[in-house]
Design a protein around this motif. Structure first.
Motif, PDB file in Angstrom:
ATOM      1  N   ASP A   1    -151.701 -99.598   7.015  1.00 16.60           N
ATOM      2  CA  ASP A   1    -152.523 -98.904   6.023  1.00 16.60           C
ATOM      3  C   ASP A   1    -153.995 -99.278   6.189  1.00 16.60           C
ATOM      4  N   ARG A   2    -154.859 -98.296   6.015  1.00 19.93           N
ATOM      5  CA  ARG A   2    -156.303 -98.541   5.969  1.00 19.93           C
ATOM      6  C   ARG A   2    -156.675 -98.940   4.546  1.00 19.93           C
ATOM      7  N   VAL A   3    -157.405-100.055   4.410  1.00 25.29           N
ATOM      8  CA  VAL A   3    -157.672-100.598   3.077  1.00 25.29           C
ATOM      9  C   VAL A   3    -159.094-101.160   3.009  1.00 25.29           C
ATOM     10  N   PHE A   4    -159.541-101.415   1.777  1.00 28.85           N
ATOM     11  CA  PHE A   4    -160.709-102.264   1.560  1.00 28.85           C
ATOM     12  C   PHE A   4    -160.354-103.245   0.457  1.00 28.85           C
ATOM     13  N   ALA A   5    -160.984-104.427   0.496  1.00 31.00           N
ATOM     14  CA  ALA A   5    -160.524-105.512  -0.365  1.00 31.00           C
ATOM     15  C   ALA A   5    -161.676-106.422  -0.762  1.00 31.00           C
ATOM     16  N   LEU A   6    -161.536-107.004  -1.942  1.00 29.38           N
ATOM     17  CA  LEU A   6    -162.425-108.062  -2.419  1.00 29.38           C
ATOM     18  C   LEU A   6    -161.749-109.393  -2.101  1.00 29.38           C
ATOM     19  N   THR A   7    -162.321-110.143  -1.162  1.00 27.36           N
ATOM     20  CA  THR A   7    -161.701-111.394  -0.720  1.00 27.36           C
ATOM     21  C   THR A   7    -162.392-112.637  -1.260  1.00 27.36           C
ATOM     22  N   GLY A   8    -163.644-112.519  -1.683  1.00 30.22           N
ATOM     23  CA  GLY A   8    -164.385-113.686  -2.142  1.00 30.22           C
ATOM     24  C   GLY A   8    -165.039-114.429  -0.995  1.00 30.22           C
ATOM     25  N   PHE A   9    -164.266-114.741   0.018  1.00 31.37           N
ATOM     26  CA  PHE A   9    -164.768-115.353   1.246  1.00 31.37           C
ATOM     27  C   PHE A   9    -163.735-115.078   2.339  1.00 31.37           C
ATOM     28  N   GLY A  10    -164.081-115.438   3.582  1.00 28.95           N
ATOM     29  CA  GLY A  10    -163.143-115.257   4.678  1.00 28.95           C
ATOM     30  C   GLY A  10    -163.330-113.998   5.495  1.00 28.95           C
ATOM     31  N   GLY A  11    -164.298-113.157   5.148  1.00 26.20           N
ATOM     32  CA  GLY A  11    -164.428-111.859   5.783  1.00 26.20           C
ATOM     33  C   GLY A  11    -165.152-111.848   7.114  1.00 26.20           C
ATOM     34  N   PHE A  12    -165.939-112.895   7.414  1.00 21.27           N
ATOM     35  CA  PHE A  12    -166.640-112.942   8.695  1.00 21.27           C
ATOM     36  C   PHE A  12    -165.683-113.462   9.756  1.00 21.27           C
ATOM     37  N   ALA A  13    -164.655-112.690  10.015  1.00 17.81           N
ATOM     38  CA  ALA A  13    -163.592-113.082  10.939  1.00 17.81           C
ATOM     39  C   ALA A  13    -162.878-111.821  11.397  1.00 17.81           C
ATOM     40  N   GLU A  14    -162.087-111.966  12.445  1.00 17.66           N
ATOM     41  CA  GLU A  14    -161.338-110.819  12.947  1.00 17.66           C
ATOM     42  C   GLU A  14    -160.133-110.496  12.075  1.00 17.66           C
ATOM     43  N   GLU A  15    -159.645-111.492  11.322  1.00 20.01           N
ATOM     44  CA  GLU A  15    -158.549-111.285  10.374  1.00 20.01           C
ATOM     45  C   GLU A  15    -158.821-112.134   9.136  1.00 20.01           C
ATOM     46  N   THR A  16    -158.338-111.666   7.986  1.00 21.86           N
ATOM     47  CA  THR A  16    -158.550-112.423   6.761  1.00 21.86           C
ATOM     48  C   THR A  16    -157.408-112.183   5.791  1.00 21.86           C
ATOM     49  N   LEU A  17    -157.286-113.088   4.809  1.00 22.75           N
ATOM     50  CA  LEU A  17    -156.297-112.957   3.738  1.00 22.75           C
ATOM     51  C   LEU A  17    -156.932-112.255   2.543  1.00 22.75           C
TER      52      LEU A  17
ATOM     53  N   PRO B   1    -156.239 -98.822  -1.184  1.00 18.67           N
ATOM     54  CA  PRO B   1    -156.160 -97.884  -0.057  1.00 18.67           C
ATOM     55  C   PRO B   1    -157.515 -97.240   0.212  1.00 18.67           C
ATOM     56  N   LEU B   2    -157.828 -97.078   1.473  1.00 16.45           N
ATOM     57  CA  LEU B   2    -159.079 -96.448   1.868  1.00 16.45           C
ATOM     58  C   LEU B   2    -158.906 -94.930   1.845  1.00 16.45           C
ATOM     59  N   PRO B   3    -159.765 -94.215   1.122  1.00 19.51           N
ATOM     60  CA  PRO B   3    -159.632 -92.747   1.087  1.00 19.51           C
ATOM     61  C   PRO B   3    -159.785 -92.124   2.470  1.00 19.51           C
ATOM     62  N   ASP B   4    -159.109 -91.041   2.689  1.00 21.19           N
ATOM     63  CA  ASP B   4    -159.244 -90.305   3.952  1.00 21.19           C
ATOM     64  C   ASP B   4    -160.698 -89.918   4.175  1.00 21.19           C
ATOM     65  N   GLY B   5    -161.165 -90.139   5.366  1.00 15.82           N
ATOM     66  CA  GLY B   5    -162.519 -89.744   5.708  1.00 15.82           C
ATOM     67  C   GLY B   5    -163.584 -90.782   5.448  1.00 15.82           C
ATOM     68  N   MET B   6    -163.266 -91.849   4.704  1.00 14.15           N
ATOM     69  CA  MET B   6    -164.253 -92.897   4.452  1.00 14.15           C
ATOM     70  C   MET B   6    -164.260 -93.883   5.616  1.00 14.15           C
ATOM     71  N   GLU B   7    -165.432 -94.141   6.166  1.00 11.15           N
ATOM     72  CA  GLU B   7    -165.553 -95.070   7.279  1.00 11.15           C
ATOM     73  C   GLU B   7    -165.426 -96.506   6.791  1.00 11.15           C
ATOM     74  N   TYR B   8    -165.014 -97.383   7.707  1.00 12.87           N
ATOM     75  CA  TYR B   8    -164.838 -98.787   7.345  1.00 12.87           C
ATOM     76  C   TYR B   8    -166.157 -99.414   6.875  1.00 12.87           C
TER      77      TYR B   8
END
Length: 324
Positions: free
Chosen positions: A83-99, A107-114
């Motif tokens: 699934d394509r998603v966007f998330a509030l993580t608090g920290f950890g995002g400057f990485a190739e993978e995060t929790l 869920p990321l709406p259709d047509g919205m870029e990352y």
């Protein structure tokens, strides 16, 4: 996977790009393959140990991400791998993978870029919560936005216009103010050149402003508070100037006004349903063309420290996004 790590408090230049183990999904959590991560002012405070949230070392900054679900932990039923998603993580995002927590992932709406999704949650989430939930901004009122060319400021300008307010944007350069006009500001003030209080008196005909959105703090606070109208609302959003101001408490008394704290992160955690409704409303506004995050530049992970330095130096117009 690669991650930009903070191993001790300090400036952005002390962060190191390293190979580290991939996170594992736990109960209520999921792993996201990060395609984009927004850069925000709290990131600069966190790596210096000056933010209210202090993750254990080593940690990666980066609190809002967009990407693809890689792994889902127990208890999460609304999302699945791929699934394509966007998330509030608090920290950890400057990485190739995060929790990420399941209840803070959408869920990321259709047509919205990352990149767009990664520039939406912090700034628009904060500003919408501030104007809607904390200030109860009404059509026809006058809204003053300080630091109006920053991420939260530009979002407040756009949302204030959309909500029917007369928006006065205040920023430090004419270049920034030109961007604010494009976002919908009716009037602008260059507070590096003009006297803020005097210009507000001229613009409002001495009536003052109904709502102040202040993510800056510092020397401008008292002048802006003195310009609030009877029963106005002063929104304390942050302190990008680096100084937490003191205010004469007789001013709220004399003006019958409210000084209102805005802590969107706590709101998102304590009032999950209300925050979820706000996020869905923001997505609707985006799909209807009412809001458009202004992304100044997208940097690869190797330049994330540079992005943080530019944020600290207040060189960013709108948002910067990291694309691992």
């Amino acid at each position: 996977m690669r991650a930009l790590l903070c191993r001790q408090y300090g400036p952005p230049e002390h962060l190191t790009l390293e190979e580290t183990e991939s996170p594992k999904a736990a109960n209520g959590k999921l792993v996201i393959e990060v395609k984009a991560c927004g850069v925000n002012f709290p990131d600069t405070l966190m790596i210096q140990g000056r933010y209210q949230v202090k993750p254990p070392f080593p940690f990666s900054p980066g609190g809002e991400v967009a990407g693809i679900v890689k792994e889902v932990g127990a208890g999460i039923t609304h999302l699945k791998p791929g699934d394509r998603v966007f998330a509030l993580t608090g920290f950890g995002g400057f990485a190739e993978e995060t929790l990420a927590d399941g209840h803070k992932t959408f869920p990321l709406p259709d047509g919205m870029e990352y990149g767009t999704a990664a520039a939406l949650m912090y700034t628009y989430g904060t500003s919408y919560h501030a104007l809607k939930d904390r200030a109860n901004l009404r059509a026809g009122e006058t809204l003053l936005v300080l630091g109006a060319a920053g991420g939260i400021g530009l979002a407040a300008v756009e949302l204030g216009r959309m909500m029917g307010a007369r928006v006065i944007a205040a920023a430090s350069t004419d270049e920034k103010l030109a961007l604010c006009r494009q976002a919908g500001a009716s009037d602008v003030i260059n507070y590096s050149r003009d006297d803020l209080r005097e210009r507000l008196r001229e613009i409002t005909g001495g009536q003052g402003v109904d709502v102040v959105c202040d993510p800056v703090g510092g020397d401008l606070t008292e002048a802006a508070l003195r310009s609030v109208s009877w029963q106005g609302r002063y929104l304390v959003v942050g302190f990008a100037a680096g100084q937490i101001p003191s205010i004469p408490l007789n001013l709220p008394l004399l003006k019958g006004c409210s000084v209102v704290g805005v802590f969107w992160g706590a709101f998102a955690e304590k009032q999950r349903a209300d925050n979820g409704n706000n996020v869905q409303q923001l997505l609707t506004f985006y799909q209807q063309g009412h809001i458009r995050p202004h992304i100044q530049v997208q940097y690869p992970l190797e330049k994330a420290s540079q992005a943080l330095r530019e944020m600290m130096n207040r060189q960013v117009l709108g948002k910067v996004v990291i694309t691992p």
